[in-house]
Design an enzyme around this catalytic site. Structure first.
Site, PDB file in Angstrom:
ATOM      1  CG  ASN A   1       0.700 -29.229 -19.395  1.00 49.77           C
ATOM      2  OD1 ASN A   1       0.348 -29.270 -18.211  1.00 49.77           O
ATOM      3  ND2 ASN A   1       0.940 -28.083 -20.008  1.00 49.77           N
TER       4      ASN A   1
ATOM      5  CB  CYS B   1      -0.031 -21.787 -23.350  1.00 51.77           C
ATOM      6  SG  CYS B   1      -0.948 -23.300 -23.485  1.00 51.77           S
TER       7      CYS B   1
ATOM      8  CB  THR C   1      -9.941 -24.640 -22.081  1.00 47.28           C
ATOM      9  OG1 THR C   1      -8.591 -24.849 -22.530  1.00 47.28           O
ATOM     10  CG2 THR C   1     -10.082 -23.256 -21.486  1.00 47.28           C
TER      11      THR C   1
END
Ligand SMILES: *Cc1c(COP(=O)(O)O)cnc(C)c1O
Length: 380
Positions: free
Chosen positions: A151, A325, A72
């Site tokens: 991902n 997420c 990140t």
């Protein structure tokens, strides 16, 4: 009960060899790498060894590696500080519709700062077609950021072509390679990558450490204000055990890459074929062959992702739906919508990402459980 972990795109366990290498740097060799005394120097040496190890894995120079707190931070620093430093050359930026939030949110921030951001669509396999980039790039484009592999759906992008198109227009090329470092061969020079983000916990290293490769001459800045660590590019006392862990994980990944890829390709194929043969109305997502080894992403029509995950977990199988997420949110994954799936199909998504310690038995047990479970959910 069995415990079968098939969520390696979310995170991986620390390899015991990595953990062993890290241990001394928590206890006896606890020095601050900026201190002049012997404990400081031992820490400094460990940091530089870690830098050489990760640089070797991607064919960079060690001086081109900046340690950060993870993927990140690397994405944020590369994109935001590059754009802010080079805004005089142009204010147009390009990324893709299927990037990680760490990339997309960085671009949204820059939009609020007055930059003009183009978000490229992807095709049905999740690929950014080079022609799409060629059509969107402009004389005032300064930065293009496209992830190496996604991902959620595992698609690997044609990075070399995308980088070449970017360079022809005078733009710098960044890639979020968090899902591929240590899994696929990466050569930043040959591939024409100017900046690359990596994260240790996706390659059997510890959490909270990552790095940014920045080609010599590419102007970025620090994101954090403080000391002059990492050639003034990352303030704060170095995470020495973390860096040692990332370095060791990178070294092992380099040695075992082929062996891991062979295993994961074989297990992934077995899982995919097993699903095809036992579950009707399964729609595989992502590219059929340009994909990360061991990543199986699929949507089951007439079933919802969330209950699939809960039921799998009750059998000891840990997977995810869309990205970790967005889990818990009711909306289908933006990535699945970007590849053109209708809402009702995208809702039933399942991502099984295998790792180096998974076995054929793990796959076979999953193939025993999954068809019954999907049939039950569809009946309800
Ligand atoms: C996990 C991940 C990140 C975030 O990395 P952290 O080290 O967890 O911050 C960024 N991009 C991609 C593609 C990822 O899979």
């Amino acid at each position: 009960m069995r415990s079968i972990y098939m969520d390696h795109s979310a995170t991986t366990p620390v390899d015991p060899r990595v953990f062993e290498a890290m241990k001394p740097y928590y206890t006896c060799e606890f020095g601050n790498a900026s201190s002049v005394h012997r404990k400081g120097q031992a820490a400094r040496k460990a940091v530089e060894t870690g830098r050489e190890q990760i640089a070797a894995l991607i064919n960079a120079n060690p001086q081109e590696i900046v340690f950060t707190s993870g993927g990140t931070e690397s994405d944020n620093q590369a994109i935001i500080t590059f754009a802010l430093n080079n805004g005089k050359q142009g204010k147009h930026l390009i990324t893709s519709a299927i990037e990680h939030h760490a990339v997309l949110e960085s671009f949204h921030y820059l939009e609020r700062c007055g930059y003009d951001v183009t978000i490229l669509p992807v095709n049905a396999q999740g690929m950014v077609e080079p022609e799409t980039l060629a059509g969107a790039i402009r004389p005032d484009t300064i930065l293009v950021s496209v992830m190496h592999a996604n991902n959620e759906i595992g698609t690997v992008q044609p990075i070399e072509e995308l980088a070449a198109i970017s360079h022809k227009a005078g733009a710098v090329f960044h890639t979020d390679a968090v899902q591929t470092v240590g899994k696929l061969p990466i050569d930043v020079r040959r591939m024409g990558i100017d900046m690359l983000s990596a994260s240790s916990h996706k390659l059997y290293g510890p959490k909270g450490i990552g790095c940014l490769y920045v080609k010599k001459g590419v102007r970025i800045s620090n994101l954090l204000y403080g000391g002059g660590q990492e050639s003034k590019l990352r303030a704060g006392t170095e995470n020495v055990p973390g860096i040692v862990g990332l370095g060791k994980a990178a070294e092992i990944a380099g040695q075992e890459m082929q062996q891991r890829a062979d295993l994961l390709t074989r297990l992934g194929k077995r899982l995919r074929e097993g699903i095809i043969n036992s579950i009707p109305n399964a729609i595989f997502t992502g590219h059929p062959d340009q994909r990360v080894p061991g990543s199986v992403s699929v949507c089951f029509q007439f079933a919802d992702g969330e209950p699939i995950l809960l039921m799998l977990d009750s059998y000891g199988i840990m997977a995810s739906s869309g990205s970790a997420c967005v889990c818990g949110a009711l909306d289908p994954s933006p990535v699945l919508l970007a590849i053109g799936l209708p809402h009702e199909i995208a809702r039933g998504s399942l991502r099984l990402t295998l790792g180096k310690d998974n076995t054929e038995e793990d796959v076979d047990y999953t193939l025993e459980v999954l068809p019954k479970l999907i049939a039950n959910l569809r009946r309800m």
